[in-house]
Motif scaffolding. Sequence first.
Motif, PDB file in Angstrom:
ATOM      1  N   ASP A 159      -6.565   1.643  -7.019  1.00 27.81           N
ATOM      2  CA  ASP A 159      -6.704   2.689  -6.011  1.00 27.81           C
ATOM      3  C   ASP A 159      -7.856   2.325  -5.097  1.00 27.81           C
ATOM      4  O   ASP A 159      -8.912   1.891  -5.570  1.00 27.81           O
ATOM      5  N   SER A 160      -7.679   2.509  -3.806  1.00 26.23           N
ATOM      6  CA  SER A 160      -8.765   2.314  -2.857  1.00 26.23           C
ATOM      7  C   SER A 160      -8.411   3.047  -1.568  1.00 26.23           C
ATOM      8  O   SER A 160      -7.451   3.825  -1.531  1.00 26.23           O
TER       9      SER A 160
ATOM     10  N   ALA B 189     -11.830  -0.830   1.146  1.00 19.65           N
ATOM     11  CA  ALA B 189     -13.010  -0.841   0.279  1.00 19.65           C
ATOM     12  C   ALA B 189     -12.668  -1.450  -1.075  1.00 19.65           C
ATOM     13  O   ALA B 189     -11.526  -1.359  -1.548  1.00 19.65           O
ATOM     14  N   ASN B 190     -13.667  -2.061  -1.692  1.00 21.17           N
ATOM     15  CA  ASN B 190     -13.470  -2.568  -3.045  1.00 21.17           C
ATOM     16  C   ASN B 190     -13.140  -1.412  -3.988  1.00 21.17           C
ATOM     17  O   ASN B 190     -13.804  -0.364  -3.940  1.00 21.17           O
ATOM     18  N   PRO B 191     -12.159  -1.553  -4.859  1.00 19.02           N
ATOM     19  CA  PRO B 191     -11.859  -0.485  -5.821  1.00 19.02           C
ATOM     20  C   PRO B 191     -12.896  -0.461  -6.942  1.00 19.02           C
ATOM     21  O   PRO B 191     -13.528  -1.479  -7.242  1.00 19.02           O
ATOM     22  N   ALA B 192     -13.070   0.702  -7.536  1.00 18.06           N
ATOM     23  CA  ALA B 192     -14.008   0.829  -8.653  1.00 18.06           C
ATOM     24  C   ALA B 192     -13.453   0.142  -9.896  1.00 18.06           C
ATOM     25  O   ALA B 192     -14.193  -0.407 -10.703  1.00 18.06           O
ATOM     26  N   LYS B 193     -12.131   0.171 -10.062  1.00 18.35           N
ATOM     27  CA  LYS B 193     -11.512  -0.478 -11.215  1.00 18.35           C
ATOM     28  C   LYS B 193     -10.092  -0.878 -10.864  1.00 18.35           C
ATOM     29  O   LYS B 193      -9.528  -0.437  -9.862  1.00 18.35           O
TER      30      LYS B 193
ATOM     31  N   ILE C 262       0.860  -1.186   0.000  1.00 19.92           N
ATOM     32  CA  ILE C 262       0.000   0.000   0.000  1.00 19.92           C
ATOM     33  C   ILE C 262       0.893   1.231   0.000  1.00 19.92           C
ATOM     34  O   ILE C 262       1.818   1.332   0.802  1.00 19.92           O
ATOM     35  N   VAL C 263       0.627   2.162  -0.933  1.00 17.36           N
ATOM     36  CA  VAL C 263       1.450   3.362  -1.066  1.00 17.36           C
ATOM     37  C   VAL C 263       0.549   4.593  -0.990  1.00 17.36           C
ATOM     38  O   VAL C 263      -0.192   4.873  -1.924  1.00 17.36           O
ATOM     39  N   PRO C 264       0.595   5.330   0.136  1.00 16.83           N
ATOM     40  CA  PRO C 264      -0.185   6.564   0.226  1.00 16.83           C
ATOM     41  C   PRO C 264       0.464   7.674  -0.587  1.00 16.83           C
ATOM     42  O   PRO C 264       1.521   7.480  -1.191  1.00 16.83           O
TER      43      PRO C 264
ATOM     44  N   THR D 165      -9.026   8.010   2.678  1.00 16.91           N
ATOM     45  CA  THR D 165      -8.123   8.739   1.786  1.00 16.91           C
ATOM     46  C   THR D 165      -7.469   7.739   0.836  1.00 16.91           C
ATOM     47  O   THR D 165      -6.896   6.744   1.275  1.00 16.91           O
ATOM     48  N   TYR D 166      -7.564   8.002  -0.461  1.00 20.46           N
ATOM     49  CA  TYR D 166      -7.106   7.031  -1.451  1.00 20.46           C
ATOM     50  C   TYR D 166      -5.601   6.774  -1.380  1.00 20.46           C
ATOM     51  O   TYR D 166      -4.812   7.697  -1.174  1.00 20.46           O
ATOM     52  N   CYS D 167      -5.254   5.507  -1.542  1.00 19.34           N
ATOM     53  CA  CYS D 167      -3.872   5.038  -1.647  1.00 19.34           C
ATOM     54  C   CYS D 167      -3.776   4.151  -2.880  1.00 19.34           C
ATOM     55  O   CYS D 167      -4.788   3.749  -3.446  1.00 19.34           O
TER      56      CYS D 167
END
Length: 197
Positions: free
Chosen positions: A65-66, A80-84, A13-15, A49-51
């Motif tokens: 991204d999620s 959360a599940n990512p949109a894509k 995971i990379v913020p 906040t997206y990472c």
Amino acid sequence: MRELIEKNQRVTIVPTDFKFANKGVVTDVYPEGFDLKLDYPADGILKNTYCEFYTESKHGTLYFDSYAKQIGDDNVLKIANPAKHKFLQRRKFTRIKFVHDLVISKDGVSHSIKTLDISAGGMKFKTSDNVDIEGKYIVALPLTGTLSVECYYLPIRIERGDDGVYTHSGRFEFKDTKDRMTLIQYCTKRSIEIKNK
């Protein structure tokens, strides 16, 4: 997402701030997302906040991204599940202009180089030194004022110009997957910044 993420899968995971990159293991997968048990404290990772997330799968390197819906005291994030999502292939790594005077070294012998470009897959540079193509060299790549990534450089192709200067192309090997993911993110963000100038 269940077809892509599995229990016990390693995830990076990379913020937004690279220096807080972390990694962990998926402990549970459910329809709304998955739980990620981090290896290190969740410093710099903010709720909602997206990472960026990276993991190896049978289809290649998975990227999406999620965000963390919840951050537990035990360093478990509810993601959360990512949109894509998309899969990154080595040949599709973003290559960017990267001009720096650096040093590569092997067995106590150092060579001065001037980099031309980099990607998460490798780099191109010029040098007046006769660098052994069979070598495996350590190099530190300065990404920001406070962040650098150390990895191995393995030469693949060397061309000698009429001026006696050698142009090298080669690939990277990383000691830590987190460093490779950090470099992927850095190159992607720099590419976007350059296009938007």
